[in-house]
Design an enzyme around this catalytic site. Structure first.
Site, PDB file in Angstrom:
ATOM      1  N   HIS A   1     -10.187   1.365   0.999  1.00 31.11           N
ATOM      2  CA  HIS A   1      -9.642   2.794   1.516  1.00 31.11           C
ATOM      3  C   HIS A   1     -10.721   3.589   2.023  1.00 31.11           C
ATOM      4  O   HIS A   1     -10.649   4.388   2.781  1.00 31.11           O
ATOM      5  CB  HIS A   1      -8.821   3.400   0.604  1.00 31.11           C
ATOM      6  CG  HIS A   1      -7.342   2.989   0.605  1.00 31.11           C
ATOM      7  ND1 HIS A   1      -6.398   3.082   1.915  1.00 31.11           N
ATOM      8  CD2 HIS A   1      -6.399   2.412   0.008  1.00 31.11           C
ATOM      9  CE1 HIS A   1      -5.311   2.644   1.694  1.00 31.11           C
ATOM     10  NE2 HIS A   1      -5.141   2.156   0.412  1.00 31.11           N
TER      11      HIS A   1
ATOM     12  N   CYS B   1       0.905  -1.303   0.142  1.00 31.38           N
ATOM     13  CA  CYS B   1       0.080  -0.041  -0.042  1.00 31.38           C
ATOM     14  C   CYS B   1       1.011   1.249  -0.006  1.00 31.38           C
ATOM     15  O   CYS B   1       2.038   1.315   0.839  1.00 31.38           O
ATOM     16  CB  CYS B   1      -0.896   0.167   1.194  1.00 31.38           C
ATOM     17  SG  CYS B   1      -1.899   1.438   1.365  1.00 31.38           S
TER      18      CYS B   1
ATOM     19  N   GLU C   1      -8.721  -0.459  -2.929  1.00 34.28           N
ATOM     20  CA  GLU C   1      -8.930   0.727  -2.821  1.00 34.28           C
ATOM     21  C   GLU C   1     -10.414   1.262  -2.417  1.00 34.28           C
ATOM     22  O   GLU C   1     -10.548   2.417  -1.790  1.00 34.28           O
ATOM     23  CB  GLU C   1      -9.040   1.211  -4.594  1.00 34.28           C
ATOM     24  CG  GLU C   1      -7.434   1.119  -5.163  1.00 34.28           C
ATOM     25  CD  GLU C   1      -6.267   1.705  -4.269  1.00 34.28           C
ATOM     26  OE1 GLU C   1      -6.776   2.697  -3.792  1.00 34.28           O
ATOM     27  OE2 GLU C   1      -5.161   1.165  -4.770  1.00 34.28           O
TER      28      GLU C   1
HETATM   29 ZN    ZN Z   1      -3.519   1.292  -0.266  1.00 35.91          ZN
END
Ligand code: ZN
Length: 199
Positions: free
Chosen positions: A157, A111, A154
């Protein structure tokens, strides 16, 4: 550090649920500027995906790309094992994903907000995806393999979740210490790192 730093783990923005982009703001200048900053950041790093919270904006916006030039140092075997193919750059606003079936795949991932480390993470093999593009068009697609992994990472996130919440903790390692994680099969790499199963 470059001109466009990526927010690192520890910043609370990475643990918040990002807010939807309201319909009337999708084509607004501010959204376009956010997307431009995200592409500039991703180009500088570089990487295959970036979520707006990673540049400090708690918005449900993602950019994804997996360029052929990233694959030059990866063997064909590893590309096939990962079901990794070129992804043309695209923008996802208010993306939603849902798993298709029960099949899972385990591979190492890293990441941009946890620089220098990787770990093995279970992800769904296939997902149904919907999103709005910057012109306001809605898209629905079924995605599998490495692309599905990028999307799950993603979208996590946007929900304040990092891969370390989902990883096999015994496989967490510094890339510098174990640079071969990407060159061997995932089973072999996990065995090397985690040792034989203890059960
Ligand atoms: Zn990430």
């Amino acid at each position: 550090m470059g001109e466009h730093p990526v927010v690192q783990a520890g910043d609370p923005v990475l643990r918040r649920r990002a807010s939807e982009v309201p319909a009337q703001e999708i084509t607004a200048d501010a959204t376009g500027e956010l997307i431009q900053r995200m592409w500039a950041t991703l180009a500088e790093v570089p990487g295959v995906g970036l979520a707006a919270p990673q540049i400090g904006e708690s918005r449900r916006v993602i950019v994804v790309q997996d360029l052929a030039k990233y694959h030059e140092t990866i063997s064909v075997d590893r590309m096939i094992e990962r079901e990794r193919t070129t992804i043309e750059p695209y923008v996802l606003i208010n993306p939603e994903i849902s798993p298709v079936g029960d099949a899972m795949r385990t591979f190492f991932e890293g990441c941009l907000s946890i620089k220098g480390y990787v770990a093995a993470v279970d992800r769904h093999h296939e997902v149904d995806l919907s999103f709005v593009d910057p012109a306001g068009q809605v898209h629905c697609r079924r995605i599998r393999g490495w692309h599905a992994r990028i999307l799950q990472h993603e979208v996590d996130h946007l929900d304040g979740c990092l891969y370390v919440d989902r990883m096999d903790p015994r496989t967490f390692c510094a890339q510098e210490e174990f640079p071969m994680y990407g060159a061997m099969s995932v089973d072999e790499a996990i065995r090397k790192l985690a040792g034989p199963a203890t059960e």
